[in-house]
Design an enzyme around this catalytic site. Sequence first.
Site, PDB file in Angstrom:
ATOM      1  N   LYS A  71       0.805  -1.222   0.000  1.00 38.28           N
ATOM      2  CA  LYS A  71       0.000   0.000   0.000  1.00 38.28           C
ATOM      3  C   LYS A  71       0.846   1.285   0.000  1.00 38.28           C
ATOM      4  O   LYS A  71       0.413   2.312  -0.512  1.00 38.28           O
ATOM      5  CB  LYS A  71      -0.948   0.003   1.202  1.00 38.28           C
ATOM      6  CG  LYS A  71      -2.161  -0.894   1.004  1.00 38.28           C
ATOM      7  CD  LYS A  71      -3.119  -0.756   2.154  1.00 38.28           C
ATOM      8  CE  LYS A  71      -4.512  -1.117   1.728  1.00 38.28           C
ATOM      9  NZ  LYS A  71      -5.518  -0.837   2.742  1.00 38.28           N
ATOM     10  N   ALA A 135      -5.285   0.903   8.448  1.00 35.55           N
ATOM     11  CA  ALA A 135      -6.711   1.250   8.458  1.00 35.55           C
ATOM     12  C   ALA A 135      -6.964   2.449   9.361  1.00 35.55           C
ATOM     13  O   ALA A 135      -7.723   3.360   9.002  1.00 35.55           O
ATOM     14  CB  ALA A 135      -7.519   0.043   8.936  1.00 35.55           C
ATOM     15  N   THR A 157       0.865  -0.031  20.803  1.00 36.88           N
ATOM     16  CA  THR A 157       2.195   0.588  20.731  1.00 36.88           C
ATOM     17  C   THR A 157       2.013   2.105  20.741  1.00 36.88           C
ATOM     18  O   THR A 157       1.563   2.698  19.753  1.00 36.88           O
ATOM     19  CB  THR A 157       2.920   0.137  19.444  1.00 36.88           C
ATOM     20  OG1 THR A 157       2.845  -1.286  19.371  1.00 36.88           O
ATOM     21  CG2 THR A 157       4.356   0.587  19.409  1.00 36.88           C
ATOM     22  N   LYS A 160       3.361   4.505  17.949  1.00 39.54           N
ATOM     23  CA  LYS A 160       2.631   4.574  16.670  1.00 39.54           C
ATOM     24  C   LYS A 160       1.406   5.475  16.781  1.00 39.54           C
ATOM     25  O   LYS A 160       1.057   6.199  15.855  1.00 39.54           O
ATOM     26  CB  LYS A 160       2.238   3.162  16.211  1.00 39.54           C
ATOM     27  CG  LYS A 160       3.413   2.451  15.540  1.00 39.54           C
ATOM     28  CD  LYS A 160       3.120   0.999  15.256  1.00 39.54           C
ATOM     29  CE  LYS A 160       2.175   0.784  14.099  1.00 39.54           C
ATOM     30  NZ  LYS A 160       1.896  -0.680  13.912  1.00 39.54           N
ATOM     31  N   LEU A 226     -14.168  -2.587  12.193  1.00 40.82           N
ATOM     32  CA  LEU A 226     -13.757  -2.747  10.791  1.00 40.82           C
ATOM     33  C   LEU A 226     -13.619  -4.211  10.386  1.00 40.82           C
ATOM     34  O   LEU A 226     -13.647  -4.546   9.199  1.00 40.82           O
ATOM     35  CB  LEU A 226     -12.403  -2.047  10.559  1.00 40.82           C
ATOM     36  CG  LEU A 226     -12.461  -0.680   9.882  1.00 40.82           C
ATOM     37  CD1 LEU A 226     -13.282   0.279  10.716  1.00 40.82           C
ATOM     38  CD2 LEU A 226     -11.081  -0.124   9.651  1.00 40.82           C
ATOM     39  N   GLY A 249     -17.700  -4.594   9.739  1.00 40.51           N
ATOM     40  CA  GLY A 249     -16.781  -4.167   8.685  1.00 40.51           C
ATOM     41  C   GLY A 249     -17.184  -4.498   7.254  1.00 40.51           C
ATOM     42  O   GLY A 249     -16.596  -3.968   6.304  1.00 40.51           O
TER      43      GLY A 249
END
Length: 288
Positions: A71, A135, A157, A160, A226, A249
């Site tokens: 991606k 996502a 985490t 992030k 999702l 989702g």
Amino acid sequence: MKITWNTDIYCLIGHPISKTLSPIIHNSFYKLINANNIYLTFDVEKRDLETIINSFKILNIKGFNVTLPHKISIIKYLDDISEEAKIIGAINTVKNKNGKLIGHNTDGIGFLKSLELEGIDIKDRNILILGSGGAANAISVSVSMAGAKKIFISNRTLAKAEKLTKRIKKQFPEIAIEYGDLELKNVPKNEIDMVINCTSVGMYPKIHEAPIEFQGFSKNLIVYDLIYKPRKTKLIKMAQRRGYRTVGGLSMLINQALCSQNIWIENKNYNFANNFEKIRRILDTYVE
Ligand code: NAP
């Protein structure tokens, strides 16, 4: 399906891509609109990405979807990318426009379209996003674009979550945004209007796990997961037991695919919501 010399080819590339529902969604759509198109899947490893992209140009593949792990890495092989894809920083749809490959991202718009079809408005709402992966990146951008009032990003985490929060703050300085971990100690739970699970916790085969507990949330909470496999995740079941409104989702999956079709197909002489409903019914036989 009738294949002829001038059947247009669309496809998905990723690794691994086994068991993806995309061919069912896209080929059902072509059948519904009576288009002479076919949608295939190709398992492409990282080392082959550049060769494959160049081959797609030669073969005149009209458009393709991109999934993990390409991606982000695909961006350097494209001729241009849309504004939204630039903000999200990832591509899931590529259109071949007269030999030029243009990258787009329909994850966020597919998510918003699913809210629209459900009649849910997130303008001025407080949103809790769980996760900080691909996502979560797309959803945070779309939720910001849709005018959310305050966003909380919670991730296992912390680094992030912090990185994603900084990106959103830079792109949308008007939006209040905070981050934390999945214990949610910094989150005023009773002020949250919607929780969006963008983690993979609860996904098949780990179907007995949920990323958070629901103590302290208001009774009007909307829970969007999702994950579409299983259809009813543990999180959705927990939310339904508390009487919260829930969205799974599958709706986003179909909507992001139809948004890719909107980019690929110039003649949009079809009814988006009608096709959504028909494809959703077809998928009922594939996803439990
Ligand atoms: P990703 O980039 O790999 O991100 C995974 C996220 O899940 C990260 O935030 C990760 O946290 C978190 N996570 C994973 N295992 C965890 C655990 N045991 N405990 C707590 N957190 C955990 O994946 P993605 O592409 O964002 O996809 C996430 C989910 O969304 C997947 O289930 C995918 O199927 C679904 N999805 C659905 C649609 C749709 O159309 N419905 C579209 C895209 C994605 P760390 O940062 O700590 O690793």
